[in-house]
Design a protein around this motif. Structure first.
Motif, PDB file in Angstrom:
ATOM      1  N   THR A 106       0.854  -1.182   0.000  1.00 51.23           N
ATOM      2  CA  THR A 106       0.000   0.000   0.000  1.00 51.23           C
ATOM      3  C   THR A 106       0.892   1.234   0.000  1.00 51.23           C
ATOM      4  O   THR A 106       1.968   1.231   0.599  1.00 51.23           O
ATOM      5  N   ALA A 107       0.417   2.276  -0.677  1.00 47.04           N
ATOM      6  CA  ALA A 107       1.160   3.536  -0.747  1.00 47.04           C
ATOM      7  C   ALA A 107       0.430   4.588   0.065  1.00 47.04           C
ATOM      8  O   ALA A 107      -0.800   4.649   0.050  1.00 47.04           O
ATOM      9  N   ARG A 108       1.212   5.390   0.770  1.00 48.76           N
ATOM     10  CA  ARG A 108       0.618   6.513   1.494  1.00 48.76           C
ATOM     11  C   ARG A 108       1.676   7.583   1.752  1.00 48.76           C
ATOM     12  O   ARG A 108       2.873   7.301   1.735  1.00 48.76           O
ATOM     13  N   GLU A 109       1.200   8.794   1.981  1.00 48.10           N
ATOM     14  CA  GLU A 109       2.106   9.900   2.255  1.00 48.10           C
ATOM     15  C   GLU A 109       2.774   9.682   3.611  1.00 48.10           C
ATOM     16  O   GLU A 109       2.140   9.209   4.558  1.00 48.10           O
ATOM     17  N   ILE A 110       4.054  10.030   3.673  1.00 54.40           N
ATOM     18  CA  ILE A 110       4.801   9.908   4.921  1.00 54.40           C
ATOM     19  C   ILE A 110       5.402  11.267   5.271  1.00 54.40           C
ATOM     20  O   ILE A 110       5.466  12.168   4.425  1.00 54.40           O
ATOM     21  N   SER A 111       5.849  11.406   6.482  1.00 51.20           N
ATOM     22  CA  SER A 111       6.436  12.674   6.919  1.00 51.20           C
ATOM     23  C   SER A 111       7.824  12.859   6.319  1.00 51.20           C
ATOM     24  O   SER A 111       8.479  11.898   5.914  1.00 51.20           O
ATOM     25  N   ARG A 112       8.255  14.089   6.272  1.00 51.75           N
ATOM     26  CA  ARG A 112       9.598  14.401   5.775  1.00 51.75           C
ATOM     27  C   ARG A 112      10.649  13.711   6.641  1.00 51.75           C
ATOM     28  O   ARG A 112      11.655  13.217   6.138  1.00 51.75           O
ATOM     29  N   GLU A 113      10.408  13.653   7.934  1.00 56.32           N
ATOM     30  CA  GLU A 113      11.359  13.012   8.844  1.00 56.32           C
ATOM     31  C   GLU A 113      11.476  11.508   8.565  1.00 56.32           C
ATOM     32  O   GLU A 113      12.578  10.954   8.566  1.00 56.32           O
ATOM     33  N   GLN A 114      10.342  10.847   8.319  1.00 52.77           N
ATOM     34  CA  GLN A 114      10.379   9.426   7.963  1.00 52.77           C
ATOM     35  C   GLN A 114      11.167   9.215   6.674  1.00 52.77           C
ATOM     36  O   GLN A 114      11.978   8.292   6.581  1.00 52.77           O
ATOM     37  N   ALA A 115      10.920  10.069   5.685  1.00 49.10           N
ATOM     38  CA  ALA A 115      11.627   9.968   4.408  1.00 49.10           C
ATOM     39  C   ALA A 115      13.125  10.191   4.610  1.00 49.10           C
ATOM     40  O   ALA A 115      13.950   9.469   4.036  1.00 49.10           O
ATOM     41  N   LYS A 116      13.467  11.175   5.418  1.00 47.57           N
ATOM     42  CA  LYS A 116      14.882  11.476   5.660  1.00 47.57           C
ATOM     43  C   LYS A 116      15.603  10.294   6.295  1.00 47.57           C
ATOM     44  O   LYS A 116      16.687   9.902   5.850  1.00 47.57           O
ATOM     45  N   ILE A 117      15.016   9.708   7.317  1.00 51.94           N
ATOM     46  CA  ILE A 117      15.627   8.561   7.996  1.00 51.94           C
ATOM     47  C   ILE A 117      15.803   7.402   7.020  1.00 51.94           C
ATOM     48  O   ILE A 117      16.874   6.786   6.950  1.00 51.94           O
ATOM     49  N   PHE A 118      14.760   7.115   6.237  1.00 53.46           N
ATOM     50  CA  PHE A 118      14.810   6.003   5.287  1.00 53.46           C
ATOM     51  C   PHE A 118      15.866   6.247   4.213  1.00 53.46           C
ATOM     52  O   PHE A 118      16.673   5.361   3.909  1.00 53.46           O
ATOM     53  N   LEU A 119      15.866   7.431   3.621  1.00 54.24           N
ATOM     54  CA  LEU A 119      16.787   7.710   2.525  1.00 54.24           C
ATOM     55  C   LEU A 119      18.238   7.784   2.990  1.00 54.24           C
ATOM     56  O   LEU A 119      19.141   7.358   2.263  1.00 54.24           O
ATOM     57  N   GLU A 120      18.482   8.292   4.163  1.00 51.52           N
ATOM     58  CA  GLU A 120      19.854   8.325   4.685  1.00 51.52           C
ATOM     59  C   GLU A 120      20.395   6.910   4.859  1.00 51.52           C
ATOM     60  O   GLU A 120      21.582   6.668   4.677  1.00 51.52           O
ATOM     61  N   ALA A 121      19.527   5.971   5.168  1.00 47.99           N
ATOM     62  CA  ALA A 121      19.949   4.584   5.381  1.00 47.99           C
ATOM     63  C   ALA A 121      19.978   3.763   4.096  1.00 47.99           C
ATOM     64  O   ALA A 121      20.705   2.764   4.032  1.00 47.99           O
ATOM     65  N   ASN A 122      19.213   4.160   3.056  1.00 43.91           N
ATOM     66  CA  ASN A 122      19.028   3.288   1.895  1.00 43.91           C
ATOM     67  C   ASN A 122      19.360   3.894   0.537  1.00 43.91           C
ATOM     68  O   ASN A 122      19.400   3.164  -0.454  1.00 43.91           O
ATOM     69  N   HIS A 123      19.570   5.195   0.438  1.00 47.69           N
ATOM     70  CA  HIS A 123      19.858   5.834  -0.852  1.00 47.69           C
ATOM     71  C   HIS A 123      21.320   6.251  -0.897  1.00 47.69           C
ATOM     72  O   HIS A 123      21.838   6.807   0.073  1.00 47.69           O
ATOM     73  N   ILE A 124      21.977   6.020  -2.014  1.00 46.39           N
ATOM     74  CA  ILE A 124      23.403   6.302  -2.151  1.00 46.39           C
ATOM     75  C   ILE A 124      23.724   7.782  -1.909  1.00 46.39           C
ATOM     76  O   ILE A 124      24.772   8.113  -1.378  1.00 46.39           O
ATOM     77  N   SER A 125      22.804   8.680  -2.268  1.00 50.32           N
ATOM     78  CA  SER A 125      23.030  10.117  -2.076  1.00 50.32           C
ATOM     79  C   SER A 125      22.349  10.672  -0.837  1.00 50.32           C
ATOM     80  O   SER A 125      22.447  11.870  -0.562  1.00 50.32           O
ATOM     81  N   GLY A 126      21.615   9.853  -0.113  1.00 55.56           N
ATOM     82  CA  GLY A 126      20.930  10.326   1.089  1.00 55.56           C
ATOM     83  C   GLY A 126      19.697  11.150   0.778  1.00 55.56           C
ATOM     84  O   GLY A 126      19.081  11.010  -0.272  1.00 55.56           O
ATOM     85  N   PHE A 127      19.359  12.038   1.681  1.00 52.30           N
ATOM     86  CA  PHE A 127      18.142  12.846   1.586  1.00 52.30           C
ATOM     87  C   PHE A 127      18.430  14.160   0.875  1.00 52.30           C
ATOM     88  O   PHE A 127      19.556  14.661   0.898  1.00 52.30           O
ATOM     89  N   THR A 128      17.416  14.728   0.247  1.00 54.81           N
ATOM     90  CA  THR A 128      17.472  16.079  -0.299  1.00 54.81           C
ATOM     91  C   THR A 128      16.134  16.758  -0.019  1.00 54.81           C
ATOM     92  O   THR A 128      15.139  16.085   0.264  1.00 54.81           O
ATOM     93  N   LYS A 129      16.101  18.059  -0.097  1.00 54.19           N
ATOM     94  CA  LYS A 129      14.860  18.791   0.161  1.00 54.19           C
ATOM     95  C   LYS A 129      13.750  18.317  -0.761  1.00 54.19           C
ATOM     96  O   LYS A 129      13.990  18.000  -1.923  1.00 54.19           O
ATOM     97  N   CYS A 130      12.538  18.318  -0.222  1.00 59.64           N
ATOM     98  CA  CYS A 130      11.398  17.877  -1.017  1.00 59.64           C
ATOM     99  C   CYS A 130      10.120  18.520  -0.502  1.00 59.64           C
ATOM    100  O   CYS A 130      10.077  19.054   0.600  1.00 59.64           O
ATOM    101  N   ARG A 131       9.099  18.458  -1.329  1.00 60.08           N
ATOM    102  CA  ARG A 131       7.779  18.985  -0.946  1.00 60.08           C
ATOM    103  C   ARG A 131       6.871  17.895  -0.402  1.00 60.08           C
ATOM    104  O   ARG A 131       6.128  18.105   0.539  1.00 60.08           O
ATOM    105  N   LYS A 132       6.903  16.735  -1.036  1.00 61.38           N
ATOM    106  CA  LYS A 132       6.048  15.602  -0.650  1.00 61.38           C
ATOM    107  C   LYS A 132       6.877  14.337  -0.598  1.00 61.38           C
ATOM    108  O   LYS A 132       7.841  14.188  -1.348  1.00 61.38           O
ATOM    109  N   SER A 133       6.459  13.417   0.259  1.00 59.48           N
ATOM    110  CA  SER A 133       7.124  12.121   0.372  1.00 59.48           C
ATOM    111  C   SER A 133       6.064  11.036   0.408  1.00 59.48           C
ATOM    112  O   SER A 133       5.092  11.135   1.149  1.00 59.48           O
TER     113      SER A 133
END
Length: 92
Positions: free
Chosen positions: A26-53
């Motif tokens: 299932t897909a749903r909107e998540i908080s910027r903080e949730q996205a930041k934690i996930f991307l820092e752990a799983n994306h090669i470039s980490g987090f970047t500014k965004c409007r929606k996650s």
């Protein structure tokens, strides 16, 4: 970020550790903080500014994140948004 690189290579070779069908998620909107934690752990470039996650969940576990932002040249493309980051959980 050796584990992230290994995960990417496994995926490109078609030997990912875990495979989950999208129809079981299932897909749903998540908080910027949730996205930041996930991307820092799983994306090669980490987090970047965004409007929606947006997050993709399987059995209430976050397994993928996609973030959106205004284009760099937003004056040239006033009615558009772009994908800022996309990542799945390592080994998925």
């Amino acid at each position: 970020k050796q584990e992230i690189v290994k995960s990417i290579l496994r995926h490109k070779l078609g030997v990912s550790v875990y495979k989950i069908a999208a129809r079981k998620c299932t897909a749903r909107e998540i908080s910027r903080e949730q996205a930041k934690i996930f991307l820092e752990a799983n994306h090669i470039s980490g987090f970047t500014k965004c409007r929606k996650s947006m997050g993709l969940f399987h059995d209430n576990e976050l397994i993928a994140v996609m973030t959106f932002r205004l284009p760099t040249h937003s004056r040239k493309y006033p009615n558009m948004i772009e994908v800022a980051r996309f990542s799945t959980k390592i080994n998925h």
